[in-house]
Motif scaffolding. Sequence first.
Motif: not given
Length: 58
Positions: A10-12, A18-19, A53-58
């Motif tokens: 949601e937030n990038g 923040d987390i 997130l790693k690229d393959n998780q988006k």
Amino acid sequence: MVKIENYLKENGESKTNDIAEYLNLSSARTRKILSEMKTIEAIGTNTNRKYRLKDNQK
């Protein structure tokens, strides 16, 4: 861990504080969880570190 993944979707890119605030946990505990997650990558140095997130998780 699922909450962290959802937050990052949601937030990038986000800072540990923040987390941690979102999860209602301490920054130290949040960093520990983030370091154990294989779907998350850290960007930057200690003071400017963000997580995403790693690229393959988006």
